[in-house]
Design a protein around this motif. Structure first.
Motif, PDB file in Angstrom:
ATOM      1  N   ALA A 148       0.808  -1.219   0.000  1.00 30.26           N
ATOM      2  CA  ALA A 148       0.000   0.000   0.000  1.00 30.26           C
ATOM      3  C   ALA A 148       0.838   1.264   0.000  1.00 30.26           C
ATOM      4  O   ALA A 148       0.321   2.343  -0.247  1.00 30.26           O
ATOM      5  CB  ALA A 148      -0.919   0.003   1.216  1.00 30.26           C
ATOM      6  N   THR A 149       2.122   1.162   0.301  1.00 27.86           N
ATOM      7  CA  THR A 149       2.969   2.353   0.373  1.00 27.86           C
ATOM      8  C   THR A 149       3.802   2.570  -0.876  1.00 27.86           C
ATOM      9  O   THR A 149       4.567   3.524  -0.940  1.00 27.86           O
ATOM     10  CB  THR A 149       3.918   2.251   1.580  1.00 27.86           C
ATOM     11  N   ARG A 150       3.650   1.708  -1.879  1.00 20.76           N
ATOM     12  CA  ARG A 150       4.477   1.817  -3.072  1.00 20.76           C
ATOM     13  C   ARG A 150       3.665   1.546  -4.333  1.00 20.76           C
ATOM     14  O   ARG A 150       2.829   0.654  -4.368  1.00 20.76           O
ATOM     15  CB  ARG A 150       5.658   0.845  -2.990  1.00 20.76           C
ATOM     16  N   VAL A 151       3.936   2.333  -5.358  1.00 24.71           N
ATOM     17  CA  VAL A 151       3.261   2.175  -6.645  1.00 24.71           C
ATOM     18  C   VAL A 151       4.052   1.197  -7.513  1.00 24.71           C
ATOM     19  O   VAL A 151       5.287   1.238  -7.551  1.00 24.71           O
ATOM     20  CB  VAL A 151       3.144   3.548  -7.348  1.00 24.71           C
ATOM     21  N   ASP A 152       3.350   0.310  -8.198  1.00 24.67           N
ATOM     22  CA  ASP A 152       3.994  -0.676  -9.061  1.00 24.67           C
ATOM     23  C   ASP A 152       4.270  -0.055 -10.426  1.00 24.67           C
ATOM     24  O   ASP A 152       3.506  -0.223 -11.387  1.00 24.67           O
ATOM     25  CB  ASP A 152       3.097  -1.909  -9.199  1.00 24.67           C
ATOM     26  N   ALA A 153       5.343   0.709 -10.497  1.00 21.19           N
ATOM     27  CA  ALA A 153       5.750   1.389 -11.723  1.00 21.19           C
ATOM     28  C   ALA A 153       7.220   1.756 -11.592  1.00 21.19           C
ATOM     29  O   ALA A 153       7.765   1.820 -10.494  1.00 21.19           O
ATOM     30  CB  ALA A 153       4.915   2.646 -11.952  1.00 21.19           C
ATOM     31  N   ARG A 154       7.848   1.996 -12.735  1.00 25.17           N
ATOM     32  CA  ARG A 154       9.267   2.375 -12.721  1.00 25.17           C
ATOM     33  C   ARG A 154       9.468   3.686 -11.983  1.00 25.17           C
ATOM     34  O   ARG A 154      10.444   3.864 -11.248  1.00 25.17           O
ATOM     35  CB  ARG A 154       9.772   2.501 -14.163  1.00 25.17           C
ATOM     36  N   ALA A 155       8.553   4.629 -12.172  1.00 21.72           N
ATOM     37  CA  ALA A 155       8.643   5.930 -11.507  1.00 21.72           C
ATOM     38  C   ALA A 155       7.249   6.502 -11.346  1.00 21.72           C
ATOM     39  O   ALA A 155       6.348   6.217 -12.152  1.00 21.72           O
ATOM     40  CB  ALA A 155       9.521   6.895 -12.308  1.00 21.72           C
ATOM     41  N   ALA A 156       7.057   7.301 -10.308  1.00 19.88           N
ATOM     42  CA  ALA A 156       5.744   7.910 -10.066  1.00 19.88           C
ATOM     43  C   ALA A 156       5.912   9.171  -9.235  1.00 19.88           C
ATOM     44  O   ALA A 156       6.845   9.293  -8.442  1.00 19.88           O
ATOM     45  CB  ALA A 156       4.819   6.926  -9.346  1.00 19.88           C
TER      46      ALA A 156
ATOM     47  N   THR B  57      -9.302  16.868  -9.708  1.00 23.36           N
ATOM     48  CA  THR B  57      -9.588  17.543  -8.450  1.00 23.36           C
ATOM     49  C   THR B  57      -9.860  16.528  -7.352  1.00 23.36           C
ATOM     50  O   THR B  57     -10.739  15.667  -7.497  1.00 23.36           O
ATOM     51  CB  THR B  57     -10.811  18.473  -8.605  1.00 23.36           C
ATOM     52  N   PHE B  58      -9.108  16.646  -6.254  1.00 25.63           N
ATOM     53  CA  PHE B  58      -9.249  15.777  -5.095  1.00 25.63           C
ATOM     54  C   PHE B  58      -9.096  16.651  -3.859  1.00 25.63           C
ATOM     55  O   PHE B  58      -8.185  17.477  -3.790  1.00 25.63           O
ATOM     56  CB  PHE B  58      -8.194  14.667  -5.114  1.00 25.63           C
ATOM     57  N   ALA B  59      -9.988  16.447  -2.883  1.00 24.21           N
ATOM     58  CA  ALA B  59      -9.993  17.267  -1.658  1.00 24.21           C
ATOM     59  C   ALA B  59     -10.016  18.753  -2.010  1.00 24.21           C
ATOM     60  O   ALA B  59      -9.361  19.570  -1.361  1.00 24.21           O
ATOM     61  CB  ALA B  59      -8.782  16.939  -0.781  1.00 24.21           C
ATOM     62  N   ASN B  60     -10.753  19.090  -3.069  1.00 27.20           N
ATOM     63  CA  ASN B  60     -10.906  20.479  -3.535  1.00 27.20           C
ATOM     64  C   ASN B  60      -9.592  21.108  -3.990  1.00 27.20           C
ATOM     65  O   ASN B  60      -9.462  22.334  -4.006  1.00 27.20           O
ATOM     66  CB  ASN B  60     -11.547  21.348  -2.442  1.00 27.20           C
ATOM     67  N   ARG B  61      -8.637  20.291  -4.356  1.00 30.12           N
ATOM     68  CA  ARG B  61      -7.354  20.781  -4.879  1.00 30.12           C
ATOM     69  C   ARG B  61      -7.084  20.151  -6.233  1.00 30.12           C
ATOM     70  O   ARG B  61      -7.370  18.975  -6.465  1.00 30.12           O
ATOM     71  CB  ARG B  61      -6.199  20.434  -3.918  1.00 30.12           C
ATOM     72  N   ARG B  62      -6.501  20.951  -7.132  1.00 25.19           N
ATOM     73  CA  ARG B  62      -6.092  20.421  -8.434  1.00 25.19           C
ATOM     74  C   ARG B  62      -4.763  19.703  -8.257  1.00 25.19           C
ATOM     75  O   ARG B  62      -3.805  20.247  -7.696  1.00 25.19           O
ATOM     76  CB  ARG B  62      -5.926  21.563  -9.434  1.00 25.19           C
ATOM     77  N   ILE B  63      -4.689  18.465  -8.729  1.00 22.39           N
ATOM     78  CA  ILE B  63      -3.467  17.681  -8.592  1.00 22.39           C
ATOM     79  C   ILE B  63      -3.017  17.147  -9.956  1.00 22.39           C
ATOM     80  O   ILE B  63      -3.796  17.061 -10.909  1.00 22.39           O
ATOM     81  CB  ILE B  63      -3.631  16.520  -7.587  1.00 22.39           C
ATOM     82  N   ILE B  64      -1.729  16.804 -10.019  1.00 23.35           N
ATOM     83  CA  ILE B  64      -1.141  16.163 -11.196  1.00 23.35           C
ATOM     84  C   ILE B  64      -0.539  14.840 -10.738  1.00 23.35           C
ATOM     85  O   ILE B  64       0.183  14.787  -9.733  1.00 23.35           O
ATOM     86  CB  ILE B  64      -0.025  17.026 -11.820  1.00 23.35           C
ATOM     87  N   THR B  65      -0.811  13.771 -11.479  1.00 21.89           N
ATOM     88  CA  THR B  65      -0.198  12.471 -11.200  1.00 21.89           C
ATOM     89  C   THR B  65       0.615  12.026 -12.410  1.00 21.89           C
ATOM     90  O   THR B  65       0.258  12.329 -13.551  1.00 21.89           O
ATOM     91  CB  THR B  65      -1.257  11.397 -10.907  1.00 21.89           C
TER      92      THR B  65
END
Length: 423
Positions: free
Chosen positions: A40-48, A279-287
């Motif tokens: 749960a603490t890590r994303v399964d990808a080369r980079a994130a 938009t998440f928690a009323n904030r614009r985010i970039i992933t």
């Protein structure tokens, strides 16, 4: 199924997904896997990476600064250049671009992601941008770049300039599409290896996406469209289906907020890549997720996992004054000051994501660093004279379990310099 749609299915199989899988996404047959245990603490990808779009605060980072191939995610930067051209009246949304033989050849190559572009036919800037962002049309990206700059090399220079504005200085840029240099054929760069691909870090792509959306927010009106008609020629119009499966009501639609963009990418070297905005928690985010292994939808599943990690551990809080931080950053000593030997420190009000356990804390842990051009040898004081409103350094918020976040700091009061002859 017409020839155009058959070609689209082949293109998706090569660069994104097959028509059958696309239908499954739209029908909602895919669901994100639950986040459990140590994974749960890590994303399964080369980079994130995940950032707050407005402040640039890094909310999650995993191998985020190393450069990798990013495939068609490159087109976010291509769009930024085109938006800048339009803003400065070098291009216009309704301007028509005539397709030459080399662009038509690329656009109608079954190996690539495309809409049909006919040699000698003209298409508006708007329709080419829509096809570039919605179905990742490679030929459309090339046509736009050539209309903007005349050559791949000249457009690369414009891309470099825009990347620098966004805070990206060390990316490797070879073309406007994200394909290998050799795959551009006539429009590939001379003297560059045919296998060379654009290289960006996850953090680079987050900065570029944030810069694009902060300066041209209407982009999301385009990227959030699920179905858009594309005019191939008079009497022939085909429907494009947005390949961003995290849009609302899709099978892997975002949970806990809403995604409205931005771009996918896939080559053999880059793997499955996705830059999201929403938009998440009323904030614009970039992933950003680079090279998520396995099936195509895993790039979206891993994006959701990153969102879950951040939303479970952090919350946005408005930081209005320095008194909300550690006492040691609220004032700073002044060396050689006349009468006054310290100045107060102030910050501009800003929204900061903090660990939930700190949201109601009286003071958040922080560290102050004096600007190098104003520092003393002991590195603990600012040199006199100091003027009220002068930027004296930075304050770094040390947030447990999250990347540090740095804010500029200003002096609240003026301190004159004390000379040896003054008594």
């Amino acid at each position: 199924m017409g020839i155009f749609m058959w070609k689209q299915s082949v293109n998706w199989l090569r660069h994104h997904w097959s028509g059958v899988v696309m239908l499954a996404v739209l029908l909602g047959s895919f669901v994100s896997a639950p986040v459990q245990g140590a994974a749960a603490t890590r994303v399964d990808a080369r980079a994130a990476v995940m950032i707050d779009q407005q402040t640039g605060q890094v909310l999650y980072a995993q191998n985020a600064t190393k450069r990798y191939p990013v495939a068609s995610v490159t087109k976010i930067l291509t769009l930024l250049v085109i938006e800048d051209d339009i803003a400065h009246h070098r291009l216009d949304w309704e301007q028509k671009i005539k397709i030459d033989h080399a662009v038509a050849k690329l656009a109608n190559d079954w190996r690539f992601s495309n809409v049909q572009l006919n040699e000698g036919e003209s298409y508006t800037v708007k329709s080419l941008v829509e096809s570039m962002m919605i179905v990742s049309a490679d030929g459309s990206a090339e046509a736009l770049a050539l209309a903007s700059a005349g050559s791949t090399q000249a457009f690369n220079q414009k891309m470099q300039k825009m990347a620098h504005r966004a805070g990206v200085t060390d990316a490797k840029i070879y073309n406007m599409i994200g394909l290998s240099n050799g795959e551009l054929g006539r429009y590939g760069l001379k003297g560059v290896d045919k296998d060379a691909e654009n290289l960006f870090s996850a953090q680079d792509m987050a900065k570029i996406a944030a810069y694009l959306l902060n300066h041209y927010p209407d982009v999301t009106k385009l990227t959030s469209q699920k179905f858009v008609n594309f005019r191939v020629t008079d009497g022939q119009e085909e429907q494009m289906i947005n390949i961003n499966a995290m849009l609302p009501e899709n099978g892997v639609a975002a949970k806990g907020g809403e995604i409205d963009g931005l771009k996918t990418g896939l080559t053999d070297k880059a793997g499955n890549c996705f830059v999201g905005s929403g938009t998440f928690a009323n904030r614009r985010i970039i992933t950003v997720v680079l090279n998520a292994p396995g099936e195509f939808n895993n790039q979206f599943t891993q994006t959701q996992k990153m969102l879950d990690i951040v939303m479970n551990r952090a919350t946005p809080v408005t930081l209005t004054k320095v008194q909300q931080l550690s006492a040691q950053v609220q004032t700073i000593k002044v060396a050689h000051g006349h009468h006054r030997h310290q100045t107060g420190v102030k910050i501009k009000p800003t929204v900061v994501w903090v660990p939930k356990q700190l949201a109601t804390a009286k003071h958040w842990p922080a560290k102050l660093k004096v600007r190098s051009d104003q520092d003393t040898i002991a590195h603990r004081q600012v040199r006199a004279p100091v003027k009220a409103g002068q930027r004296v350094g930075t304050i770094t918020l040390q947030l447990a379990g999250m990347p540090d976040f740095t804010l500029p700091a200003w002096a609240t009061t003026s301190v004159a310099k004390h000379h040896w002859w003054q008594f």
